[in-house]
Design an enzyme around this catalytic site. Structure first.
Site, PDB file in Angstrom:
ATOM      1  N   HIS A   1       7.961  -9.661  28.814  1.00  0.00           N
ATOM      2  CA  HIS A   1       8.857 -10.137  27.759  1.00  0.00           C
ATOM      3  C   HIS A   1      10.304  -9.784  28.093  1.00  0.00           C
ATOM      4  O   HIS A   1      10.584  -8.645  28.455  1.00  0.00           O
ATOM      5  CB  HIS A   1       8.452  -9.505  26.425  1.00  0.00           C
ATOM      6  CG  HIS A   1       8.981 -10.229  25.234  1.00  0.00           C
ATOM      7  ND1 HIS A   1      10.314 -10.239  24.903  1.00  0.00           N
ATOM      8  CD2 HIS A   1       8.362 -10.985  24.302  1.00  0.00           C
ATOM      9  CE1 HIS A   1      10.493 -10.973  23.807  1.00  0.00           C
ATOM     10  NE2 HIS A   1       9.316 -11.435  23.423  1.00  0.00           N
TER      11      HIS A   1
ATOM     12  N   HIS B   1      24.418   1.247  27.677  1.00  0.00           N
ATOM     13  CA  HIS B   1      23.901   2.616  27.674  1.00  0.00           C
ATOM     14  C   HIS B   1      23.054   2.762  28.922  1.00  0.00           C
ATOM     15  O   HIS B   1      22.248   1.874  29.247  1.00  0.00           O
ATOM     16  CB  HIS B   1      23.056   2.809  26.406  1.00  0.00           C
ATOM     17  CG  HIS B   1      22.529   4.199  26.219  1.00  0.00           C
ATOM     18  ND1 HIS B   1      21.529   4.730  27.005  1.00  0.00           N
ATOM     19  CD2 HIS B   1      22.865   5.181  25.347  1.00  0.00           C
ATOM     20  CE1 HIS B   1      21.266   5.970  26.611  1.00  0.00           C
ATOM     21  NE2 HIS B   1      22.079   6.266  25.604  1.00  0.00           N
ATOM     22  N   PRO B   2      23.198   3.857  29.688  1.00  0.00           N
ATOM     23  CA  PRO B   2      22.532   3.930  31.011  1.00  0.00           C
ATOM     24  C   PRO B   2      21.024   3.697  30.976  1.00  0.00           C
ATOM     25  O   PRO B   2      20.487   2.970  31.815  1.00  0.00           O
ATOM     26  CB  PRO B   2      22.878   5.341  31.505  1.00  0.00           C
ATOM     27  CG  PRO B   2      23.500   6.065  30.352  1.00  0.00           C
ATOM     28  CD  PRO B   2      24.021   5.030  29.407  1.00  0.00           C
TER      29      PRO B   2
ATOM     30  N   ALA C   1      19.247   2.961  27.828  1.00  0.00           N
ATOM     31  CA  ALA C   1      18.790   2.218  26.643  1.00  0.00           C
ATOM     32  C   ALA C   1      19.444   0.858  26.502  1.00  0.00           C
ATOM     33  O   ALA C   1      19.151   0.125  25.544  1.00  0.00           O
ATOM     34  CB  ALA C   1      19.033   3.047  25.385  1.00  0.00           C
ATOM     35  N   GLY C   2      20.330   0.473  27.419  1.00  0.00           N
ATOM     36  CA  GLY C   2      20.900  -0.865  27.419  1.00  0.00           C
ATOM     37  C   GLY C   2      21.770  -1.155  26.219  1.00  0.00           C
ATOM     38  O   GLY C   2      22.818  -0.521  26.023  1.00  0.00           O
TER      39      GLY C   2
END
Lengths: 298, 298
Positions: free
Chosen positions: B80, B166-167, B169-170
């Site tokens: 997904h 975020h490194p 957590a995107g």
């Protein structure tokens, strides 16, 4: 535990009396009053309550006390047959309650009403003490005016209370049943014979579905006819099957369905079942209905 | 006021991690956790929560905190598409809440997430800040791996938070939308072209209904094909109209409908609407549904 209770009261013309009865019930802790419907020509009001067994017992005792004080059947003339000031008190299982719970509640409330108000009580439908008392119509035949003579026969000794009518309040019929759906199908014709034939085809008493009562009536003001029905167990005789059968029988006479209508309340499950039938839903569970999930998570 | 919130989390393989996230949300006062569905091949879990605005805000902040600690997108591979550890957070009006309430909540929660976790936040659908951000697919295109490059363009500056991912957590996409119904119709054929043609006929993107997304897929294990749909506004594009259109289009190819299915939750109103359509119900109101009455009387 949630049980529905739908007392039918023999007062449909004095709004202040009806409001006072409704207020008395609404004030009982744990009871929710969902609906009050009055009919002046029937001279009758129908209250719809919900709550647990203990709250509904308190509500019915309160209602009967107030109704006996306010209603005198000796002065009462209306189109709807009736036996008592509070005429019928059915209990209906809704959620977390079984039919057995409702039967037990009907017996407990019936005994309390007889004891407290010296009122004869008959038990009906699922709570009936013998087969010939299952049908409300059989118990009520002869009405208030014929009650004293009827009770003189041992066959009509009450289930609780004295073997003579209450002088002004008659008797009360208490019982337990499945939710009843008042469902009508209007036909795009003025031919009353067509409505009557279809009613005869689908009702239990003349060979139709087990849980359908039906009659054909004329809606003279609209120039159409109606198949007027009570569906007494929508789980076993579902609404969609009845509708499809009425539609098919009407086609036999070259008549189409104009519309259908549900009068009063309907359990969500009856409509979800119809949606499932027509949409050909597979692997569908009532747990997938968002509102059901919400209630379960409360 | 009742709002639904359906966070999509990028973890579908470690049951203990999923359970810990669910437990953290369930422990937030005022929040009801209605459902948790995980898909290992998608490597994704979908939580369904309900509550008022304040309770859901606390729940989402708690969930994102735990998800950032537990999930590293640099190690994440699933079928997904995803942009973040918590990927999407839609708010949906259910009862006593408007779409405007949900838009306001999405903005408030988005701002809080950016501030507290130094996380870039995009607003989508009804909460979108500009038209080209309404569609989730457009925001998510390029996924986590392409996010740093995408954010280097001013066109993709986030609505809240830093202009870099975020490194681990995107980013997170927060928004407001109508309830979505995942609805599939299975056809009694193995001809995939028929399912694809019907999907093209009914979906908005190729000329069909405004609130339908659809694709044709093969259910190889069952030897049939499926028109797989999302209904994004069941009030304006109702389920029964979509079903009837699929059935009619299938008949064009000599194919009949085998069955349909609803995946996950569905609002009661969508099924009641279908029952009303097929039963030709006139003068029917949602207030006549017993369960609705009960909730109103609470």
């Amino acid at each position: 535990m949630l049980i529905e209770c739908i007392p039918n009261v023999s007062e449909g013309r004095r709004p202040e009396t009806i409001a006072a009865l409704a207020d008395a019930v609404r004030a009982v802790p744990g009871v929710r009053l969902l609906d009050v419907s009055s009919d002046a020509s029937h001279h009758r009001s129908v209250l719809t309550l919900a709550g647990d067994a203990a709250a509904l017992e308190r509500a019915v005792l309160t209602l009967v006390e107030r109704a006996i004080a306010a209603i005198d059947l000796r002065q009462h003339r209306g189109e709807h047959p009736r036996l008592g000031a509070v005429d019928v008190v059915p209990f209906v299982p809704i959620e977390g309650a079984t039919m057995a719970d409702c039967v037990a509640l009907a017996r407990k409330v019936g005994a309390a009403l007889a004891r407290r108000f010296d009122l004869p009580v008959y038990l009906y439908e699922e709570a009936a003490s013998r087969p010939e008392r299952r049908n409300l119509e059989d118990i009520r035949r002869g009405e208030f005016e014929g009650l004293a003579a009827k009770m003189a026969s041992s066959a009509w000794a009450p289930d609780f209370g004295p073997s003579h009518p209450h002088p002004s309040a008659g008797a009360v019929v208490v019982g337990a049943r499945m939710p009843l759906i008042a469902y009508n199908v209007n036909l795009a014709t003025d031919r009353l014979d067509v409505a009557k034939r279809i009613a005869a085809a689908i009702r239990h008493s003349s060979g139709g579905y087990r849980f359908v009562k039906a009659m054909g009536v004329s809606l003279a003001d609209r120039g159409v006819v109606q198949v007027s029905m009570n569906l007494t167990n929508h789980e076993k005789t579902p609404i969609f099957r009845v509708f499809e059968t009425v539609k098919r029988e009407a086609a036999r006479y070259g008549v189409v369905v104009l519309e259908s209508e549900i009068v009063g309340l309907v359990p969500s499950a009856a409509l979800v079942g119809a949606a499932g039938f027509y949409l050909q839903l597979e692997r569908f569970s009532a747990d997938q209905v968002l509102e059901n999930k919400l209630r379960q998570a409360q």
